[in-house]
Structure formats: structure tokens, C-alpha cells
Design a protein around this motif. Structure first.
Motif, mmCIF file in Angstrom:
data_model
loop_
_atom_site.group_PDB
_atom_site.id
_atom_site.type_symbol
_atom_site.label_atom_id
_atom_site.label_comp_id
_atom_site.label_asym_id
_atom_site.label_seq_id
_atom_site.Cartn_x
_atom_site.Cartn_y
_atom_site.Cartn_z
ATOM 1 N N GLU A 106 0.821 -1.207 0.000
ATOM 2 C CA GLU A 106 0.000 0.000 0.000
ATOM 3 C C GLU A 106 0.857 1.261 0.000
ATOM 4 O O GLU A 106 0.536 2.238 -0.673
ATOM 5 N N GLN A 107 1.965 1.250 0.738
ATOM 6 C CA GLN A 107 2.867 2.408 0.752
ATOM 7 C C GLN A 107 3.475 2.645 -0.620
ATOM 8 O O GLN A 107 3.665 3.782 -1.036
ATOM 9 N N ASP A 111 4.191 3.938 -6.749
ATOM 10 C CA ASP A 111 5.462 3.789 -7.459
ATOM 11 C C ASP A 111 5.587 2.478 -8.231
ATOM 12 O O ASP A 111 6.497 2.324 -9.031
ATOM 13 N N LEU A 112 4.698 1.528 -7.966
ATOM 14 C CA LEU A 112 4.807 0.214 -8.594
ATOM 15 C C LEU A 112 4.003 0.159 -9.890
ATOM 16 O O LEU A 112 3.164 1.011 -10.160
ATOM 17 N N LEU A 113 4.248 -0.860 -10.678
ATOM 18 C CA LEU A 113 3.577 -1.023 -11.957
ATOM 19 C C LEU A 113 2.185 -1.635 -11.823
ATOM 20 O O LEU A 113 1.419 -1.632 -12.773
ATOM 21 N N SER A 114 1.856 -2.148 -10.660
ATOM 22 C CA SER A 114 0.599 -2.864 -10.484
ATOM 23 C C SER A 114 -0.584 -1.917 -10.292
ATOM 24 O O SER A 114 -0.428 -0.762 -9.921
ATOM 25 N N TYR A 115 -1.783 -2.461 -10.544
ATOM 26 C CA TYR A 115 -3.007 -1.679 -10.468
ATOM 27 C C TYR A 115 -3.784 -1.885 -9.184
ATOM 28 O O TYR A 115 -4.741 -1.189 -8.932
ATOM 29 N N ASP A 116 -3.401 -2.877 -8.390
ATOM 30 C CA ASP A 116 -4.132 -3.148 -7.158
ATOM 31 C C ASP A 116 -3.175 -3.667 -6.088
ATOM 32 O O ASP A 116 -2.014 -3.956 -6.352
ATOM 33 N N THR A 117 -3.698 -3.771 -4.870
ATOM 34 C CA THR A 117 -2.871 -4.193 -3.739
ATOM 35 C C THR A 117 -2.345 -5.617 -3.918
ATOM 36 O O THR A 117 -1.194 -5.899 -3.582
ATOM 37 N N PHE A 118 -3.162 -6.500 -4.461
ATOM 38 C CA PHE A 118 -2.737 -7.886 -4.653
ATOM 39 C C PHE A 118 -1.490 -7.963 -5.535
ATOM 40 O O PHE A 118 -0.502 -8.618 -5.181
ATOM 41 N N ASN A 119 -1.517 -7.290 -6.671
ATOM 42 C CA ASN A 119 -0.362 -7.332 -7.575
ATOM 43 C C ASN A 119 0.818 -6.535 -7.030
ATOM 44 O O ASN A 119 1.973 -6.889 -7.258
ATOM 45 N N ALA A 120 0.552 -5.465 -6.288
ATOM 46 C CA ALA A 120 1.631 -4.730 -5.627
ATOM 47 C C ALA A 120 2.306 -5.641 -4.602
ATOM 48 O O ALA A 120 3.532 -5.646 -4.465
ATOM 49 N N ALA A 121 1.507 -6.441 -3.889
ATOM 50 C CA ALA A 121 2.062 -7.386 -2.910
ATOM 51 C C ALA A 121 2.957 -8.414 -3.593
ATOM 52 O O ALA A 121 3.988 -8.807 -3.050
ATOM 53 N N LYS A 144 4.313 -16.852 -2.894
ATOM 54 C CA LYS A 144 3.726 -16.264 -4.104
ATOM 55 C C LYS A 144 2.824 -17.281 -4.809
ATOM 56 O O LYS A 144 1.734 -16.938 -5.272
ATOM 57 N N SER A 145 3.254 -18.521 -4.858
ATOM 58 C CA SER A 145 2.444 -19.574 -5.465
ATOM 59 C C SER A 145 1.125 -19.737 -4.707
ATOM 60 O O SER A 145 0.056 -19.871 -5.312
ATOM 61 N N ARG A 146 1.194 -19.694 -3.377
ATOM 62 C CA ARG A 146 -0.003 -19.809 -2.555
ATOM 63 C C ARG A 146 -0.906 -18.588 -2.735
ATOM 64 O O ARG A 146 -2.131 -18.704 -2.717
ATOM 65 N N MET A 147 -0.301 -17.411 -2.953
ATOM 66 C CA MET A 147 -1.084 -16.205 -3.258
ATOM 67 C C MET A 147 -1.882 -16.409 -4.537
ATOM 68 O O MET A 147 -3.074 -16.109 -4.600
ATOM 69 N N GLU A 148 -1.192 -16.904 -5.555
ATOM 70 C CA GLU A 148 -1.824 -17.092 -6.858
ATOM 71 C C GLU A 148 -2.921 -18.158 -6.813
ATOM 72 O O GLU A 148 -3.853 -18.128 -7.618
ATOM 73 N N ASP A 149 -2.820 -19.084 -5.858
ATOM 74 C CA ASP A 149 -3.849 -20.107 -5.684
ATOM 75 C C ASP A 149 -5.042 -19.574 -4.881
ATOM 76 O O ASP A 149 -5.999 -20.304 -4.633
ATOM 77 N N GLY A 150 -4.964 -18.323 -4.445
ATOM 78 C CA GLY A 150 -6.084 -17.690 -3.754
ATOM 79 C C GLY A 150 -6.080 -17.804 -2.248
ATOM 80 O O GLY A 150 -7.009 -17.350 -1.581
ATOM 81 N N GLU A 151 -5.024 -18.379 -1.674
ATOM 82 C CA GLU A 151 -4.990 -18.599 -0.232
ATOM 83 C C GLU A 151 -5.015 -17.290 0.566
ATOM 84 O O GLU A 151 -5.512 -17.255 1.688
ATOM 85 N N TYR A 152 -4.489 -16.207 0.014
ATOM 86 C CA TYR A 152 -4.386 -14.943 0.744
ATOM 87 C C TYR A 152 -5.298 -13.860 0.172
ATOM 88 O O TYR A 152 -5.119 -12.681 0.449
ATOM 89 N N ASP A 153 -6.304 -14.255 -0.591
ATOM 90 C CA ASP A 153 -7.220 -13.279 -1.188
ATOM 91 C C ASP A 153 -7.881 -12.390 -0.130
ATOM 92 O O ASP A 153 -8.043 -11.187 -0.329
ATOM 93 N N ASP A 154 -8.263 -12.968 1.012
ATOM 94 C CA ASP A 154 -8.922 -12.176 2.058
ATOM 95 C C ASP A 154 -7.993 -11.098 2.615
ATOM 96 O O ASP A 154 -8.461 -10.031 3.009
ATOM 97 N N ASN A 155 -6.709 -11.357 2.656
ATOM 98 C CA ASN A 155 -5.744 -10.406 3.196
ATOM 99 C C ASN A 155 -5.287 -9.372 2.181
ATOM 100 O O ASN A 155 -4.930 -8.261 2.558
ATOM 101 N N LEU A 156 -5.236 -9.748 0.910
ATOM 102 C CA LEU A 156 -4.558 -8.906 -0.064
ATOM 103 C C LEU A 156 -5.453 -8.347 -1.176
ATOM 104 O O LEU A 156 -4.972 -7.592 -2.005
ATOM 105 N N LYS A 157 -6.701 -8.729 -1.219
ATOM 106 C CA LYS A 157 -7.565 -8.196 -2.286
ATOM 107 C C LYS A 157 -8.582 -7.243 -1.736
ATOM 108 O O LYS A 157 -8.955 -7.278 -0.624
#
Length: 157
Positions: A106-107, A111-121, A144-157
Motif C-alpha cells: 500500500e505504501q 510507485d509500482l507497476l501494479s493496479y491493485d494491492t494484490f499485484n503490488a504485494a 507467491k504460489s499460494r497467493m496465486e492459488d487464492g490462499e491470501y485473497d482475504d488479506n490482499l484483495k
């Protein structure tokens, strides 16, 4: 003769010496005023390298723009270590939580290329990979693999 100077300064620790002083010396600005303004505006980034842009006019007027520290500096500060691992895939120097990763994402979002918090993470996790920092006790690549599998969607999306 208006111009722009860009430097990396430790937050709250600017001084009239290098790298700032030699750049400001030939300009019409009051060096002490510039240094004090930079220190006031970067005090929250205590000791972290902060990108600072000084724009000045021929009459001595100036403006300061303070950027966000590099992602690696934010990670080091948040996780509490001085330097990354020499062997980041074997020797880990620190561990971060998912909430810390989200905070840095979020900070840095502007400055990052991503459009949302999930991709910035995901970009922050990439920097953790090169520094040798685990996330929730997991190798950052596994995380990162676990992120992509949706395990952290509640925290990062």
C-alpha cells in the motif's frame, strides 16, 4: 538558471555535505533552508534512503518533492534487519507477516507497476525473494504460489 536536483537522502538526516551540498552549492538557494525542509519532510522515514527532488528558481525559491523509499528499504525497516542475505534461497535473514507485506504494498502502490494491492504485494514478495526474507515462515516463492492459488485473497484483495 532554474533547475532540478534528484538525490537519495537518509530520512531526517540531510546535511550540507555530499551528496546534497555539492549539488546545491552553485545554485541560488539557501542550502541550510533546503536541508532543514528536507529533514522536516523526511523525518518519518528515519534513516531509510528516500528519493528527494529539489526544484529551484533563479530567485532562490525552491520546492521539495519527497518520494517513497525503495521497496527493499521499506522491507528492511519493517522486518528489522540491516542487509539482505548473500544466499537468499538458502539463508533467510528475516520473516514478515502477510499484513506487513500488505502495508508495504500500500505504501509503494503509487510507485509500482501494479493496479491493485494484490499485484503490488506480488512485487513486494519478489523483493523479499532477492533479500532472503520469508513470509509467514514460507519461502517467498512458495508464498507467491499460494497467493496465486487464492490462499491470501482475504488479506490482499
Amino acid at each position: 538558471m532554474a533547475g532540478t536536483i534528484e538525490v537519495l537522502i537518509p530520512g531526517g538526516e540531510a546535511n550540507p555535505g555530499p551528496p546534497l551540498g555539492p549539488e546545491l552549492g552553485p545554485t541560488p538557494v539557501n542550502v541550510q533552508n533546503v536541508v532543514q525542509t528536507i529533514n522536516d519532510e523526511t523525518d518519518a522515514f528515519d534513516g531509510m534512503e528516500v528519493p528527494v527532488t529539489v526544484e529551484y528558481e533563479d530567485d532562490g525559491d525552491f520546492s521539495i518533492s519527497v518520494g517513497v523509499p525503495p521497496t527493499a528499504e521499506l522491507i528492511k525497516d519493517e522486518a528489522g534487519f540491516e542487509s539482505g542475505s548473500g544466499e537468499p534461497q538458502k539463508n533467510f535473514v528475516a520473516n514478515m507477516t502477510v499484513d506487513q507485506v500488505r502495508k508495504i504494498a500500500e505504501q509503494k502502490s503509487s510507485d509500482l507497476l501494479s493496479y491493485d494491492t494484490f499485484n503490488a504485494a506480488k512485487e513486494v514478495v519478489g523483493t523479499c525473494t532477492s533479500l532472503g526474507v520469508t513470509i509467514d515462515g514460507n519461502n517467498p516463492r512458495e508464498f507467491k504460489s499460494r497467493m496465486e492459488d487464492g490462499e491470501y485473497d482475504d488479506n490482499l484483495k
